[in-house]
Design a protein around this motif. Structure first.
Motif, PDB file in Angstrom:
ATOM      1  N   THR A  21       0.827  -1.203   0.000  1.00  0.00           N
ATOM      2  CA  THR A  21       0.000   0.000   0.000  1.00  0.00           C
ATOM      3  C   THR A  21       0.866   1.259   0.000  1.00  0.00           C
ATOM      4  O   THR A  21       0.578   2.217  -0.738  1.00  0.00           O
ATOM      5  N   LEU A  22       1.929   1.273   0.801  1.00  0.00           N
ATOM      6  CA  LEU A  22       2.812   2.435   0.831  1.00  0.00           C
ATOM      7  C   LEU A  22       3.476   2.660  -0.526  1.00  0.00           C
ATOM      8  O   LEU A  22       3.606   3.793  -0.980  1.00  0.00           O
ATOM      9  N   LYS A  23       3.877   1.589  -1.170  1.00  0.00           N
ATOM     10  CA  LYS A  23       4.483   1.691  -2.506  1.00  0.00           C
ATOM     11  C   LYS A  23       3.476   2.281  -3.490  1.00  0.00           C
ATOM     12  O   LYS A  23       3.813   3.168  -4.282  1.00  0.00           O
ATOM     13  N   GLU A  24       2.229   1.807  -3.444  1.00  0.00           N
ATOM     14  CA  GLU A  24       1.182   2.354  -4.324  1.00  0.00           C
ATOM     15  C   GLU A  24       0.962   3.844  -4.051  1.00  0.00           C
ATOM     16  O   GLU A  24       0.849   4.648  -4.980  1.00  0.00           O
ATOM     17  N   LEU A  25       0.887   4.216  -2.769  1.00  0.00           N
ATOM     18  CA  LEU A  25       0.698   5.617  -2.399  1.00  0.00           C
ATOM     19  C   LEU A  25       1.853   6.477  -2.904  1.00  0.00           C
ATOM     20  O   LEU A  25       1.636   7.592  -3.401  1.00  0.00           O
ATOM     21  N   GLN A  26       3.054   5.947  -2.812  1.00  0.00           N
ATOM     22  CA  GLN A  26       4.216   6.682  -3.295  1.00  0.00           C
ATOM     23  C   GLN A  26       4.167   6.809  -4.821  1.00  0.00           C
ATOM     24  O   GLN A  26       4.416   7.888  -5.372  1.00  0.00           O
ATOM     25  N   ASP A  27       3.826   5.732  -5.513  1.00  0.00           N
ATOM     26  CA  ASP A  27       3.726   5.765  -6.974  1.00  0.00           C
ATOM     27  C   ASP A  27       2.653   6.751  -7.441  1.00  0.00           C
ATOM     28  O   ASP A  27       2.778   7.335  -8.515  1.00  0.00           O
ATOM     29  N   GLU A  28       1.599   6.930  -6.652  1.00  0.00           N
ATOM     30  CA  GLU A  28       0.515   7.854  -6.978  1.00  0.00           C
ATOM     31  C   GLU A  28       0.833   9.295  -6.563  1.00  0.00           C
ATOM     32  O   GLU A  28       0.029  10.198  -6.775  1.00  0.00           O
ATOM     33  N   GLY A  29       1.989   9.510  -5.943  1.00  0.00           N
ATOM     34  CA  GLY A  29       2.381  10.842  -5.520  1.00  0.00           C
ATOM     35  C   GLY A  29       1.676  11.331  -4.273  1.00  0.00           C
ATOM     36  O   GLY A  29       1.659  12.530  -4.000  1.00  0.00           O
ATOM     37  N   LEU A  30       1.097  10.419  -3.494  1.00  0.00           N
ATOM     38  CA  LEU A  30       0.361  10.797  -2.291  1.00  0.00           C
ATOM     39  C   LEU A  30       1.242  10.824  -1.045  1.00  0.00           C
ATOM     40  O   LEU A  30       0.811  11.279   0.020  1.00  0.00           O
ATOM     41  N   ILE A  31       2.474  10.331  -1.168  1.00  0.00           N
ATOM     42  CA  ILE A  31       3.437  10.369  -0.082  1.00  0.00           C
ATOM     43  C   ILE A  31       4.831  10.293  -0.701  1.00  0.00           C
ATOM     44  O   ILE A  31       5.012   9.638  -1.732  1.00  0.00           O
ATOM     45  N   ALA A  32       5.780  10.985  -0.097  1.00  0.00           N
ATOM     46  CA  ALA A  32       7.177  10.907  -0.514  1.00  0.00           C
ATOM     47  C   ALA A  32       7.942  10.222   0.614  1.00  0.00           C
ATOM     48  O   ALA A  32       8.038  10.764   1.715  1.00  0.00           O
ATOM     49  N   ILE A  33       8.441   9.032   0.348  1.00  0.00           N
ATOM     50  CA  ILE A  33       9.147   8.252   1.369  1.00  0.00           C
ATOM     51  C   ILE A  33      10.643   8.493   1.232  1.00  0.00           C
ATOM     52  O   ILE A  33      11.227   8.206   0.191  1.00  0.00           O
ATOM     53  N   SER A  34      11.246   9.027   2.309  1.00  0.00           N
ATOM     54  CA  SER A  34      12.694   9.252   2.335  1.00  0.00           C
ATOM     55  C   SER A  34      13.425   8.013   2.817  1.00  0.00           C
ATOM     56  O   SER A  34      14.486   7.675   2.316  1.00  0.00           O
ATOM     57  N   ASP A  35      12.847   7.355   3.820  1.00  0.00           N
ATOM     58  CA  ASP A  35      13.483   6.163   4.369  1.00  0.00           C
ATOM     59  C   ASP A  35      12.437   5.342   5.101  1.00  0.00           C
ATOM     60  O   ASP A  35      11.427   5.872   5.572  1.00  0.00           O
ATOM     61  N   GLU A 128      -2.753  13.147   3.999  1.00  0.00           N
ATOM     62  CA  GLU A 128      -3.137  12.380   5.184  1.00  0.00           C
ATOM     63  C   GLU A 128      -4.471  11.648   5.040  1.00  0.00           C
ATOM     64  O   GLU A 128      -4.565  10.467   5.363  1.00  0.00           O
ATOM     65  N   GLU A 129      -5.498  12.324   4.564  1.00  0.00           N
ATOM     66  CA  GLU A 129      -6.816  11.687   4.475  1.00  0.00           C
ATOM     67  C   GLU A 129      -6.803  10.509   3.499  1.00  0.00           C
ATOM     68  O   GLU A 129      -7.370   9.459   3.780  1.00  0.00           O
ATOM     69  N   ARG A 130      -6.136  10.652   2.369  1.00  0.00           N
ATOM     70  CA  ARG A 130      -6.064   9.568   1.373  1.00  0.00           C
ATOM     71  C   ARG A 130      -5.250   8.390   1.917  1.00  0.00           C
ATOM     72  O   ARG A 130      -5.582   7.231   1.682  1.00  0.00           O
ATOM     73  N   ILE A 131      -4.196   8.683   2.656  1.00  0.00           N
ATOM     74  CA  ILE A 131      -3.389   7.621   3.260  1.00  0.00           C
ATOM     75  C   ILE A 131      -4.222   6.871   4.299  1.00  0.00           C
ATOM     76  O   ILE A 131      -4.257   5.643   4.320  1.00  0.00           O
ATOM     77  N   ARG A 132      -4.901   7.625   5.142  1.00  0.00           N
ATOM     78  CA  ARG A 132      -5.736   7.026   6.189  1.00  0.00           C
ATOM     79  C   ARG A 132      -6.801   6.104   5.574  1.00  0.00           C
ATOM     80  O   ARG A 132      -7.033   5.002   6.061  1.00  0.00           O
ATOM     81  N   GLN A 133      -7.433   6.542   4.487  1.00  0.00           N
ATOM     82  CA  GLN A 133      -8.456   5.725   3.822  1.00  0.00           C
ATOM     83  C   GLN A 133      -7.896   4.390   3.357  1.00  0.00           C
ATOM     84  O   GLN A 133      -8.571   3.365   3.450  1.00  0.00           O
ATOM     85  N   ARG A 134      -6.679   4.378   2.856  1.00  0.00           N
ATOM     86  CA  ARG A 134      -6.075   3.153   2.348  1.00  0.00           C
ATOM     87  C   ARG A 134      -5.793   2.137   3.448  1.00  0.00           C
ATOM     88  O   ARG A 134      -5.643   0.960   3.173  1.00  0.00           O
TER      89      ARG A 134
END
Length: 162
Positions: A21-35, A128-134
């Motif tokens: 899910t985190l990978k999908e969120l990152q691919d969709e531009g909904l989160i930027a993961i540094s580490d 945040e809201e889109r991440i929470r929904q997932r």
């Protein structure tokens, strides 16, 4: 501003399932993961398994020594007050400097126990809201501490690769 978050799951494989899910969120531009790193603690094991998630992180990821020392303090040193060496002492001080204080560390220690798992994430630009929904229905507990630009730079300085 970066966010340091710990996402605790009620199952030993919950963190691994969350990675997709985190990978999908990152691919969709909904989160930027540094580490990122995960802890998986199967029931009946004395210590958890830990690993840094190289496939999710960006070029500005923290040095692997950060995660090793951090997880050592959380799960492998029985008492934080015991001398944990120069590296451990530096990490404890750095964590306090960036707002990850004893209360946050204690909450993580008491929450991530046998039979659970957790994702440790340094991220920014999260919707945040889109991440929470997932993550609805995943029985996740979020333990969270904001880190500002100064604090993030300080962590990177302390744990930068030589």
């Amino acid at each position: 501003m970066a966010n340091f978050t710990v996402w605790k799951f009620d199952k030993p494989d919950g963190a691994s399932q969350a990675l997709r899910t985190l990978k999908e969120l990152q691919d969709e531009g909904l989160i930027a993961i540094s580490d990122a790193a995960i802890v998986e603690w199967p029931e009946g094991k004395k210590k958890p398994a830990t690993r840094q998630l190289d496939d999710l992180v960006g070029p500005a990821a923290l040095h692997g020594a950060f995660w090793g020392l951090f997880f050592g303090i959380l799960f492998f040193f029985p008492v934080l007050g015991v001398a944990v060496g120069a590296g451990g002492g530096a990490l404890v001080g750095a964590l306090r400097d960036v707002g990850i204080d004893d209360d946050v560390i204690d909450k993580i220690k008491s929450s991530v126990t046998p039979g659970t798992s957790a994702v440790f994430l340094l991220s920014s630009s999260g919707v945040e809201e889109r991440i929470r929904q997932r993550f609805l229905g995943t029985h996740m507990e979020l333990i969270y501490s904001d880190i500002g630009k100064y604090e993030e730079a300080r962590l990177r300085e302390i744990f930068s690769q030589d």
